[in-house]
Design a protein around this motif. Sequence first.
Motif, PDB file in Angstrom:
ATOM      1  N   LYS A 269       4.591   3.262  -1.981  1.00 54.99           N
ATOM      2  CA  LYS A 269       4.131   1.941  -2.429  1.00 54.99           C
ATOM      3  C   LYS A 269       4.242   1.869  -3.941  1.00 54.99           C
ATOM      4  CE  LYS A 269       0.083  -1.076  -2.472  1.00 54.99           C
ATOM      5  NZ  LYS A 269       0.737  -2.334  -2.232  1.00 54.99           N
TER       6      LYS A 269
ATOM      7  N   PHE B 196       2.401   0.643  -6.872  1.00 55.08           N
ATOM      8  CA  PHE B 196       1.062   0.181  -7.208  1.00 55.08           C
ATOM      9  C   PHE B 196       1.049  -0.687  -8.469  1.00 55.08           C
ATOM     10  CE2 PHE B 196       0.288   4.007  -4.673  1.00 55.08           C
ATOM     11  CZ  PHE B 196      -0.615   3.518  -3.757  1.00 55.08           C
TER      12      PHE B 196
ATOM     13  N   TYR C 128      -5.254   0.709  -0.618  1.00 53.88           N
ATOM     14  CA  TYR C 128      -4.139   1.347   0.076  1.00 53.88           C
ATOM     15  C   TYR C 128      -4.625   2.533   0.908  1.00 53.88           C
ATOM     16  CZ  TYR C 128      -0.129   4.469   0.602  1.00 53.88           C
ATOM     17  OH  TYR C 128       0.810   5.329   1.100  1.00 53.88           O
TER      18      TYR C 128
ATOM     19  N   LYS D 187      -4.481   2.746   4.987  1.00 52.94           N
ATOM     20  CA  LYS D 187      -3.731   3.843   5.616  1.00 52.94           C
ATOM     21  C   LYS D 187      -4.670   4.839   6.300  1.00 52.94           C
ATOM     22  CE  LYS D 187       0.534   2.837   4.502  1.00 52.94           C
ATOM     23  NZ  LYS D 187       1.628   2.820   5.464  1.00 52.94           N
TER      24      LYS D 187
ATOM     25  N   ALA E  31      -0.833   9.128   2.911  1.00 53.83           N
ATOM     26  CA  ALA E  31      -1.410   8.204   1.927  1.00 53.83           C
ATOM     27  C   ALA E  31      -1.950   8.991   0.738  1.00 53.83           C
ATOM     28  CB  ALA E  31      -2.507   7.368   2.564  1.00 53.83           C
TER      29      ALA E  31
END
Length: 194
Positions: A57, A59, A152, A156, A162
């Motif tokens: 991801k 961020f 997040y 997750k 994660a």
Amino acid sequence: MALMLSLLSALVVFSYGLGGSLGCNLTLNHDVVSNENLLLLKEMGRISPSLCLDDRKDFRFPQQAVNGRQVQKTQAISVLYEMLGQTSRVFLREQSSAAWNTTLLEKLRHRLHRQLEDLKPCVVQEVRQAESAAGKDPTADVKRYFSGIRLYLKQKKYSDCAWEVVRGEIMSLFPSLTSLQEGLRQKDGDLGSP
């Protein structure tokens, strides 16, 4: 949360006495601890990041908030303090204990706490000065960034992947922390000059 924000705000501004700035004297030891933290984070890796490619991801780290040469000294200290505090909060989560080697996690927590304690003398008691110097909360972008990291992790379900993604993300912050610290030392020298 409001108490923490109030406390942080109270710690943000520098104190000036008759003898000049009490200022922030960040020694190179602060950089050493940052480097130790980075090494600990590297050592904490338990799974290959290549196994977590689907969990990656962006961020959206607020780089402008940490550019040590462009931010005012009071802003830089508050941003540095906020980044260290937020990093500490991520690894203080109950769920983090299940994800990492406990010994390494405790060392990281201790060193982050040490850095936060080292920064306390660098901040002052007068919130008005911080507000007038900053114009806006210089830590707002950092808070949003770390809020996204915590969200997040929750979404997750604190999975191993994660945590691995977050570990990698936080490792990528350390050059910015070092840049902020270097900028503060340079600004201290500028302020200390006659």
